[in-house]
Design a protein around this motif. Sequence first.
Motif, PDB file in Angstrom:
ATOM      1  N   THR A 298      -0.827  -8.352  44.180  1.00  0.00           N
ATOM      2  CA  THR A 298      -0.258  -7.851  43.053  1.00  0.00           C
ATOM      3  C   THR A 298      -1.130  -7.846  42.107  1.00  0.00           C
ATOM      4  N   ILE A 299      -1.358  -6.704  41.322  1.00  0.00           N
ATOM      5  CA  ILE A 299      -2.449  -6.245  40.508  1.00  0.00           C
ATOM      6  C   ILE A 299      -1.972  -6.166  38.788  1.00  0.00           C
ATOM      7  N   SER A 300      -2.324  -6.675  37.937  1.00  0.00           N
ATOM      8  CA  SER A 300      -1.894  -6.671  36.658  1.00  0.00           C
ATOM      9  C   SER A 300      -3.176  -6.574  35.800  1.00  0.00           C
ATOM     10  N   PHE A 301      -3.007  -5.983  34.362  1.00  0.00           N
ATOM     11  CA  PHE A 301      -3.887  -5.866  33.624  1.00  0.00           C
ATOM     12  C   PHE A 301      -3.260  -6.458  32.199  1.00  0.00           C
TER      13      PHE A 301
ATOM     14  N   LEU B  93      -8.396  -7.601  31.042  1.00  0.00           N
ATOM     15  CA  LEU B  93      -8.644  -8.631  31.898  1.00  0.00           C
ATOM     16  C   LEU B  93      -7.857  -8.392  33.421  1.00  0.00           C
ATOM     17  N   LEU B  94      -8.221  -8.098  34.423  1.00  0.00           N
ATOM     18  CA  LEU B  94      -7.647  -7.686  35.722  1.00  0.00           C
ATOM     19  C   LEU B  94      -7.256  -8.957  36.459  1.00  0.00           C
ATOM     20  N   ASP B  95      -5.918  -8.981  36.449  1.00  0.00           N
ATOM     21  CA  ASP B  95      -5.613 -10.104  37.371  1.00  0.00           C
ATOM     22  C   ASP B  95      -4.874  -9.803  38.748  1.00  0.00           C
ATOM     23  N   VAL B  96      -5.408 -10.431  39.766  1.00  0.00           N
ATOM     24  CA  VAL B  96      -5.026 -10.234  41.122  1.00  0.00           C
ATOM     25  C   VAL B  96      -4.523 -11.546  41.712  1.00  0.00           C
TER      26      VAL B  96
ATOM     27  N   LEU C  49       0.660  -2.783  38.279  1.00  0.00           N
ATOM     28  CA  LEU C  49       0.741  -1.571  39.206  1.00  0.00           C
ATOM     29  C   LEU C  49       2.109  -1.565  39.385  1.00  0.00           C
ATOM     30  N   SER C  50       2.983  -0.556  39.251  1.00  0.00           N
ATOM     31  CA  SER C  50       4.266  -0.295  39.867  1.00  0.00           C
ATOM     32  C   SER C  50       4.502  -0.177  41.117  1.00  0.00           C
ATOM     33  N   ASP C  51       5.927   0.083  41.507  1.00  0.00           N
ATOM     34  CA  ASP C  51       6.256   0.172  42.894  1.00  0.00           C
ATOM     35  C   ASP C  51       5.750   1.561  43.217  1.00  0.00           C
ATOM     36  N   ASP C  52       5.602   2.535  42.379  1.00  0.00           N
ATOM     37  CA  ASP C  52       5.371   3.930  42.449  1.00  0.00           C
ATOM     38  C   ASP C  52       3.814   4.228  42.833  1.00  0.00           C
ATOM     39  N   ALA C  53       2.971   3.054  42.264  1.00  0.00           N
ATOM     40  CA  ALA C  53       1.513   3.456  42.559  1.00  0.00           C
ATOM     41  C   ALA C  53       1.150   3.673  44.130  1.00  0.00           C
ATOM     42  N   LYS C  54       0.160   4.727  43.958  1.00  0.00           N
ATOM     43  CA  LYS C  54      -0.172   5.213  45.472  1.00  0.00           C
ATOM     44  C   LYS C  54      -1.786   5.346  45.539  1.00  0.00           C
ATOM     45  N   LEU C  55      -2.318   5.478  46.749  1.00  0.00           N
ATOM     46  CA  LEU C  55      -3.601   5.945  47.024  1.00  0.00           C
ATOM     47  C   LEU C  55      -3.853   7.211  46.641  1.00  0.00           C
ATOM     48  N   ASN C  56      -4.415   7.651  45.585  1.00  0.00           N
ATOM     49  CA  ASN C  56      -4.501   9.106  45.105  1.00  0.00           C
ATOM     50  C   ASN C  56      -5.724   9.809  45.889  1.00  0.00           C
TER      51      ASN C  56
ATOM     52  N   VAL D   2     -10.785 -10.693  36.742  1.00  0.00           N
ATOM     53  CA  VAL D   2     -11.875 -10.046  36.481  1.00  0.00           C
ATOM     54  C   VAL D   2     -12.142  -9.426  35.140  1.00  0.00           C
ATOM     55  N   ASN D   3     -12.944  -9.648  34.493  1.00  0.00           N
ATOM     56  CA  ASN D   3     -13.113  -9.047  33.073  1.00  0.00           C
ATOM     57  C   ASN D   3     -13.662  -7.547  33.010  1.00  0.00           C
ATOM     58  N   LEU D   4     -12.859  -6.615  32.674  1.00  0.00           N
ATOM     59  CA  LEU D   4     -13.381  -5.432  32.531  1.00  0.00           C
ATOM     60  C   LEU D   4     -13.843  -5.300  31.042  1.00  0.00           C
ATOM     61  N   ASN D   5     -14.995  -5.742  30.919  1.00  0.00           N
ATOM     62  CA  ASN D   5     -15.595  -5.873  29.399  1.00  0.00           C
ATOM     63  C   ASN D   5     -16.094  -4.818  28.787  1.00  0.00           C
ATOM     64  N   VAL D   6     -16.362  -3.537  29.379  1.00  0.00           N
ATOM     65  CA  VAL D   6     -16.943  -2.417  28.714  1.00  0.00           C
ATOM     66  C   VAL D   6     -16.067  -1.382  28.694  1.00  0.00           C
ATOM     67  N   THR D   7     -15.631  -0.978  27.501  1.00  0.00           N
ATOM     68  CA  THR D   7     -14.462   0.045  27.397  1.00  0.00           C
ATOM     69  C   THR D   7     -14.812   0.970  26.493  1.00  0.00           C
ATOM     70  N   THR D   8     -14.607   2.444  26.985  1.00  0.00           N
ATOM     71  CA  THR D   8     -14.898   3.518  26.366  1.00  0.00           C
ATOM     72  C   THR D   8     -13.605   4.498  25.995  1.00  0.00           C
ATOM     73  N   ASP D   9     -13.699   5.494  24.835  1.00  0.00           N
ATOM     74  CA  ASP D   9     -12.505   6.215  24.619  1.00  0.00           C
ATOM     75  C   ASP D   9     -12.856   7.606  25.547  1.00  0.00           C
ATOM     76  N   SER D  10     -12.400   8.552  24.927  1.00  0.00           N
ATOM     77  CA  SER D  10     -12.130   9.759  25.851  1.00  0.00           C
ATOM     78  C   SER D  10     -13.404  10.476  25.336  1.00  0.00           C
ATOM     79  N   ASN D  11     -14.217  10.293  24.392  1.00  0.00           N
ATOM     80  CA  ASN D  11     -15.558  10.660  23.843  1.00  0.00           C
ATOM     81  C   ASN D  11     -16.553  10.003  24.628  1.00  0.00           C
ATOM     82  N   ASN D  12     -16.375   9.048  25.444  1.00  0.00           N
ATOM     83  CA  ASN D  12     -17.155   7.911  26.099  1.00  0.00           C
ATOM     84  C   ASN D  12     -17.974   7.230  25.051  1.00  0.00           C
ATOM     85  N   THR D  13     -17.359   6.949  24.204  1.00  0.00           N
ATOM     86  CA  THR D  13     -17.962   6.156  23.085  1.00  0.00           C
ATOM     87  C   THR D  13     -17.338   4.500  23.131  1.00  0.00           C
ATOM     88  N   VAL D  14     -18.354   3.583  23.293  1.00  0.00           N
ATOM     89  CA  VAL D  14     -17.987   2.080  23.241  1.00  0.00           C
ATOM     90  C   VAL D  14     -16.827   1.957  22.236  1.00  0.00           C
ATOM     91  N   VAL D  15     -15.785   1.172  22.713  1.00  0.00           N
ATOM     92  CA  VAL D  15     -14.795   0.814  21.744  1.00  0.00           C
ATOM     93  C   VAL D  15     -15.069  -0.752  21.497  1.00  0.00           C
TER      94      VAL D  15
END
Length: 247
Positions: free
Chosen positions: A37-40, A173-176, A58-65, A154-167
């Motif tokens: 189970t993966i949540s954010f 926080l990714l929880d499994v 991640l919903s039941d519809d999540a798939k390996l794309n 796991v802490n996903l601690n570097v966040t960028t926007d659509s312009n690749n600028t750090v927010v």
Amino acid sequence: MNKLILFTVLAVICFGFTFSADKRNSFTSECFQINGTISFNISYMKSDDKLGYKEAHLSDDAKLNKYSCDNSTGIYAIIMDNDKSNLRIEFGLGKSKKKLQAIENDHWGVTKMSYNYNIDEANAKKLGSRVATADGLFFVTPNDRAYSCSKESVNLNVTTDSNNTVVSHEVVLLDVSGLQMDLFPSGSKENKTYNEYDYYYCKADQKVTDVVPIAVGVSLAALVVIVLVAYLIGRRRTVAAGGYERV
């Protein structure tokens, strides 16, 4: 009445178990297997310059794309969820020549995770897409074992926007939970069944609780005290009754 209450409790337990089981995701290819189970837990900056929070699963519809099993270019998996978000997981091997990967020999692990998502809350200071990333070593496991963990973050601690600028101040926080992950470096996955000896358990699951040893020790100490008190009481009564019988 008691039977009705018991039946209701059992029904709730069974329903809860079924509901939880349905929330587990499973993604399998010829070179890896991911179950759990993966949540954010997502933080974002609000218009009043205070942090807002939201949670996603991640919903039941999540798939390996999309995925790759090519050792030379890198093994990765991209999990798509409802066309609104996706999670990319990159694997590494101990024998990899990439300098950034410091996985010891005869081990495998995850070297990077990226989560693409949208901030569309009305109170958000800045709307739009985000990418939260964590580089490092995660879930490192011996090559002949699968990774298992009841709960880990796991802490996903570097966040960028659509312009690749750090927010600033926005992290994910990714929880499994109930995670079971395996990698097949050879690129060929056989139908494999697992037992408890096939898993490498995370540190949280390796810890042995001290409650049982302490409880056993206290019980033994109490038993010794009870026996000693009984002996002293019995001896005193014997002496009061005229002493021990002489032969």
